[in-house]
Enzyme design. Structure first.
Site, mmCIF file in Angstrom:
data_model
loop_
_atom_site.group_PDB
_atom_site.id
_atom_site.type_symbol
_atom_site.label_atom_id
_atom_site.label_comp_id
_atom_site.label_asym_id
_atom_site.label_seq_id
_atom_site.Cartn_x
_atom_site.Cartn_y
_atom_site.Cartn_z
ATOM 1 N N LYS A 154 6.084 4.938 -1.357
ATOM 2 C CA LYS A 154 5.013 4.044 -0.927
ATOM 3 C C LYS A 154 4.459 4.453 0.440
ATOM 4 C CE LYS A 154 5.352 1.149 -4.520
ATOM 5 N NZ LYS A 154 6.682 1.071 -5.017
ATOM 6 N N LYS A 179 0.146 -5.836 -14.711
ATOM 7 C CA LYS A 179 0.526 -7.044 -13.957
ATOM 8 C C LYS A 179 -0.402 -8.200 -14.350
ATOM 9 C CE LYS A 179 3.296 -7.582 -11.266
ATOM 10 N NZ LYS A 179 4.740 -7.913 -11.354
ATOM 11 N N THR A 217 0.764 -9.722 -7.987
ATOM 12 C CA THR A 217 0.112 -8.947 -6.935
ATOM 13 C C THR A 217 -1.363 -9.318 -6.775
ATOM 14 O OG1 THR A 217 -0.626 -6.698 -6.415
ATOM 15 C CG2 THR A 217 -0.198 -7.159 -8.708
ATOM 16 N N ASP A 218 -1.891 -9.021 -5.591
ATOM 17 C CA ASP A 218 -3.326 -9.231 -5.354
ATOM 18 C C ASP A 218 -4.186 -8.268 -6.174
ATOM 19 O OD1 ASP A 218 -2.688 -6.894 -3.948
ATOM 20 O OD2 ASP A 218 -3.506 -7.569 -2.030
ATOM 21 N N GLU A 219 -3.555 -7.193 -6.677
ATOM 22 C CA GLU A 219 -4.343 -6.161 -7.359
ATOM 23 C C GLU A 219 -4.923 -6.627 -8.686
ATOM 24 O OE1 GLU A 219 -2.715 -2.294 -7.508
ATOM 25 O OE2 GLU A 219 -1.756 -2.476 -5.558
ATOM 26 N N ARG A 275 -5.705 -2.619 3.118
ATOM 27 C CA ARG A 275 -4.664 -3.363 2.419
ATOM 28 C C ARG A 275 -4.262 -4.525 3.324
ATOM 29 N NH1 ARG A 275 -6.646 -0.725 -0.833
ATOM 30 N NH2 ARG A 275 -5.741 0.599 -2.442
ATOM 31 N N ILE A 287 3.691 3.297 3.627
ATOM 32 C CA ILE A 287 4.271 3.186 4.979
ATOM 33 C C ILE A 287 5.610 3.929 5.091
ATOM 34 C CG2 ILE A 287 5.298 1.497 6.596
ATOM 35 C CD1 ILE A 287 2.759 -0.214 6.159
ATOM 36 N N TYR A 289 -1.251 0.111 -13.585
ATOM 37 C CA TYR A 289 -0.306 -0.819 -12.945
ATOM 38 C C TYR A 289 -0.890 -2.225 -12.862
ATOM 39 C CZ TYR A 289 1.867 -3.470 -9.182
ATOM 40 O OH TYR A 289 2.428 -4.484 -8.449
ATOM 41 N N ILE A 312 11.516 -5.479 -2.809
ATOM 42 C CA ILE A 312 11.283 -6.893 -2.470
ATOM 43 C C ILE A 312 12.406 -7.758 -3.035
ATOM 44 C CG2 ILE A 312 9.635 -8.804 -2.526
ATOM 45 C CD1 ILE A 312 7.428 -6.751 -3.037
HETATM 46 P P1 NAD Z 1 10.279 -1.702 -6.722
HETATM 47 O O1 NAD Z 1 9.660 -0.644 -7.571
HETATM 48 O O2 NAD Z 1 10.802 -1.365 -5.379
HETATM 49 O O3 NAD Z 1 11.497 -2.402 -7.510
HETATM 50 C C1 NAD Z 1 11.422 -2.715 -8.869
HETATM 51 C C2 NAD Z 1 12.836 -3.038 -9.357
HETATM 52 O O4 NAD Z 1 12.730 -3.417 -10.749
HETATM 53 C C3 NAD Z 1 13.793 -1.852 -9.285
HETATM 54 O O5 NAD Z 1 15.034 -2.269 -8.796
HETATM 55 C C4 NAD Z 1 13.912 -1.393 -10.732
HETATM 56 O O6 NAD Z 1 15.155 -0.785 -11.025
HETATM 57 C C5 NAD Z 1 13.719 -2.704 -11.477
HETATM 58 N N1 NAD Z 1 13.220 -2.500 -12.845
HETATM 59 C C6 NAD Z 1 12.171 -1.738 -13.232
HETATM 60 N N2 NAD Z 1 12.036 -1.781 -14.570
HETATM 61 C C7 NAD Z 1 13.006 -2.611 -15.030
HETATM 62 C C8 NAD Z 1 13.372 -3.070 -16.323
HETATM 63 N N3 NAD Z 1 12.706 -2.682 -17.418
HETATM 64 N N4 NAD Z 1 14.414 -3.926 -16.426
HETATM 65 C C9 NAD Z 1 15.097 -4.326 -15.324
HETATM 66 N N5 NAD Z 1 14.794 -3.912 -14.076
HETATM 67 C C10 NAD Z 1 13.768 -3.066 -13.932
HETATM 68 O O7 NAD Z 1 9.183 -2.851 -6.658
HETATM 69 P P2 NAD Z 1 8.830 -3.846 -5.462
HETATM 70 O O8 NAD Z 1 7.848 -3.203 -4.569
HETATM 71 O O9 NAD Z 1 10.065 -4.432 -4.920
HETATM 72 O O10 NAD Z 1 8.022 -4.975 -6.284
HETATM 73 C C11 NAD Z 1 8.706 -6.086 -6.855
HETATM 74 C C12 NAD Z 1 7.701 -6.992 -7.523
HETATM 75 O O11 NAD Z 1 6.754 -7.453 -6.578
HETATM 76 C C13 NAD Z 1 6.888 -6.327 -8.646
HETATM 77 O O12 NAD Z 1 6.729 -7.259 -9.676
HETATM 78 C C14 NAD Z 1 5.565 -6.015 -7.991
HETATM 79 O O13 NAD Z 1 4.516 -5.990 -8.940
HETATM 80 C C15 NAD Z 1 5.430 -7.181 -7.042
HETATM 81 N N6 NAD Z 1 4.606 -6.949 -5.837
HETATM 82 C C16 NAD Z 1 4.859 -5.867 -5.043
HETATM 83 C C17 NAD Z 1 4.115 -5.693 -3.879
HETATM 84 C C18 NAD Z 1 4.387 -4.520 -2.952
HETATM 85 O O14 NAD Z 1 3.641 -4.333 -1.991
HETATM 86 N N7 NAD Z 1 5.409 -3.709 -3.162
HETATM 87 C C19 NAD Z 1 3.099 -6.602 -3.555
HETATM 88 C C20 NAD Z 1 2.871 -7.687 -4.403
HETATM 89 C C21 NAD Z 1 3.627 -7.860 -5.537
HETATM 90 O O1 TDX Z 2 0.785 8.916 0.935
HETATM 91 C C1 TDX Z 2 -0.021 7.998 0.773
HETATM 92 N N1 TDX Z 2 -1.182 8.010 1.483
HETATM 93 C C2 TDX Z 2 -2.127 7.035 1.375
HETATM 94 O O2 TDX Z 2 -3.170 7.092 2.031
HETATM 95 C C3 TDX Z 2 0.231 6.894 -0.122
HETATM 96 C C4 TDX Z 2 1.510 6.840 -0.918
HETATM 97 C C5 TDX Z 2 -0.716 5.897 -0.203
HETATM 98 N N2 TDX Z 2 -1.868 5.963 0.502
HETATM 99 C C6 TDX Z 2 -2.843 4.840 0.430
HETATM 100 C C7 TDX Z 2 -3.160 4.328 -0.955
HETATM 101 C C8 TDX Z 2 -3.403 2.847 -0.707
HETATM 102 O O3 TDX Z 2 -4.741 2.634 -0.294
HETATM 103 O O4 TDX Z 2 -2.210 3.749 1.103
HETATM 104 C C9 TDX Z 2 -2.489 2.498 0.465
HETATM 105 C C10 TDX Z 2 -1.185 1.850 0.038
HETATM 106 O O5 TDX Z 2 -0.635 2.628 -1.019
HETATM 107 P P1 TDX Z 2 0.694 2.196 -1.797
HETATM 108 O O6 TDX Z 2 1.807 2.044 -0.830
HETATM 109 O O7 TDX Z 2 0.867 3.139 -2.938
HETATM 110 O O8 TDX Z 2 0.333 0.721 -2.277
HETATM 111 P P2 TDX Z 2 -0.819 0.123 -3.229
HETATM 112 O O9 TDX Z 2 -1.272 1.103 -4.234
HETATM 113 O O10 TDX Z 2 -1.842 -0.517 -2.358
HETATM 114 O O11 TDX Z 2 0.033 -1.007 -4.026
HETATM 115 C C11 TDX Z 2 1.052 -1.778 -3.341
HETATM 116 O O12 TDX Z 2 0.595 -3.077 -3.045
HETATM 117 C C12 TDX Z 2 0.387 -3.947 -4.113
HETATM 118 C C13 TDX Z 2 2.322 -1.848 -4.170
HETATM 119 O O13 TDX Z 2 2.775 -0.539 -4.474
HETATM 120 C C14 TDX Z 2 2.090 -2.647 -5.431
HETATM 121 O O14 TDX Z 2 3.310 -2.794 -6.140
HETATM 122 C C15 TDX Z 2 1.574 -4.020 -5.036
HETATM 123 O O15 TDX Z 2 1.241 -4.744 -6.183
#
Ligand code: NAD
Ligand code: TDX
Length: 331
Positions: free
Chosen positions: A183, A148, A117-119, A208, A185, A144, A13
């Site tokens: 992840k 958060k 996050t919504d979690e 989700r 998708i 996790y 992100i």
């Molecule tokens: P990601 O895991 O893809 O990226 C995390 C980044 O943070 C990486 O580049 C990693 O190198 C860096 N990082 C990790 N630990 C670090 C540290 N100690 N110091 C400096 N950098 C560090 O994560 P993402 O999916 O892009 O999520 C980004 C943010 O958005 C997170 O705070 C996550 O909780 C939040 N968020 C994610 C989702 C989602 O669906 N992915 C949804 C809602 C909120």
């Molecule tokens: O292979 C899989 N099969 C499957 O059914 C994986 C990796 C996941 N899943 C399910 C678990 C969850 O119900 O799919 C859903 C989504 O899983 P993830 O991509 O791991 O996301 P989730 O755990 O929902 O969390 C994500 O959304 C909120 C992000 O990883 C978090 O960083 C964010 O805060």
């Protein structure tokens, strides 16, 4: 000109955010530790200055925070499954790292935006018609989401106790280009591209509230520019009735595949997330562009599938190791 320090800007992100922020005319410094989830390729061609380092490094964080107007804090350990295997980096980065950034921002009176996050709200029953609002009590389930939640509480305390100029956003599940193949998708898309079978946890009835990463980042920019200090804003695209099973079936349909397998469920698996983002829409005028449930997800998924098809060299190096780790857990 406003200078931003984007933590975690080499992650999924964060890197998409850096692109959007540069297009909007901001100057951008990135602080990223380049963990397994960070990738310099995500920033290729972008005019942002990358500082490789840890958000827990007090001296480095102090220096970088001093030279910017605003910290936009994305850096985190972000994968629930990993937090079940080893929670320690989650506490270190998500809690202690956020603390270090808050203290530096307090010292230098730097505007701070915290990406969450919504979690943190826990989960809803599948038949519960309610959505999470900004006032829903926190009830996180996994290491996790607990870390958060802890970081959100720290931000709120720094606003109240020290007058830190901070905002918080809580967003639902993102998808789009540059998302790590661990992840849901991207894992299924790359499984199909790699001749593997898509993997659905348990029954796949979980829901989700999927949002395209560009919609999330547009909301963050909106909050930076027009958000009220001290406020929390929920971000979501009203996709809260699409089950994992439906998503995997849609991916299979779009990629011309006909099967997936059920694998071991995630322990403590949250059932349903649903975000009420009406405050953000009403007060700040944000609207998602990838709209409505079915076609919104379809259009966004088509774009995302295309991206993974066209960028195999980006995901290929991680794929085998990720699948090996999942296989060891029966997933
Ligand atoms: P990601 O895991 O893809 O990226 C995390 C980044 O943070 C990486 O580049 C990693 O190198 C860096 N990082 C990790 N630990 C670090 C540290 N100690 N110091 C400096 N950098 C560090 O994560 P993402 O999916 O892009 O999520 C980004 C943010 O958005 C997170 O705070 C996550 O909780 C939040 N968020 C994610 C989702 C989602 O669906 N992915 C949804 C809602 C909120
Ligand atoms: O292979 C899989 N099969 C499957 O059914 C994986 C990796 C996941 N899943 C399910 C678990 C969850 O119900 O799919 C859903 C989504 O899983 P993830 O991509 O791991 O996301 P989730 O755990 O929902 O969390 C994500 O959304 C909120 C992000 O990883 C978090 O960083 C964010 O805060």
């Amino acid at each position: 000109m406003t200078r931003l320090l984007v933590t975690g800007g080499a992650g999924f992100i964060g890197a998409n955010f850096v692109r959007s922020a540069l297009e909007r005319g901001y100057d951008v410094d990135v602080l990223d530790a380049l963990t397994y989830a960070g990738n310099t390729a995500n920033l290729e061609g972008l005019d942002a200055e990358l500082h490789i380092g840890d958000i827990g490094d007090e001296a480095l964080v102090d220096t970088l925070t001093r030279r910017v107007d605003t910290v936009v804090h994305f850096a985190a350990e972000s994968h629930n499954d990993n937090s079940l295997t080893d929670p320690s980096p989650f506490v270190r980065t998500n809690v202690n790292g956020t603390f270090t950034l808050l203290e530096a921002s307090r010292r230098h009176d730097t505007r701070f935006h915290h990406v969450s996050t919504d979690e943190v709200f826990g989960d809803l029953a599948l038949d519960d018609p309610n959505r999470f609002t900004e006032d829903t009590p926190y009830n996180p389930s996994s290491p996790y989401s607990a870390t958060k939640a802890a970081s959100d509480h720290l931000v709120r305390a720094w606003v109240r106790s020290f007058g830190l100029r901070a905002t918080i956003s809580n967003c639902s599940n993102n998808y789009g280009p540059f998302q790590h193949v661990e992840k849901f998708i991207p894992r299924q898309i790359t499984n199909l591209l790699d001749g593997r079978v898509p993997k659905l946890y348990g029954t796949g009835e979980q829901v989700r509230d999927w949002i395209h990463v560009d919609d999330h980042n547009a909301a963050v920019l909106t909050i930076l520019e027009r958000g009220r200090i001290g406020e929390t804003y929920n971000i979501g695209a009203d996709n809260d009735h699409v089950s994992n099973k439906q998503v995997i079936e849609l991916i299979c349909e779009l990629m011309g595949a006909d099967g997936y397998e059920h694998v071991a469920d995630r322990p403590g698996h949250d059932l349903r997330y649903a975000m009420d983002s009406s405050k953000l829409r009403r007060e700040l005028g944000w609207e998602p562009q990838f709209t409505d449930t079915d076609s919104g997800m379809r259009e966004g998924l088509e774009q995302t599938i295309r991206w993974y098809r066209d960028n195999e060299s980006w995901w290929r190096p991680q794929k085998d190791a990720v699948e090996q780790a999942y296989a060891e857990r029966g997933q």
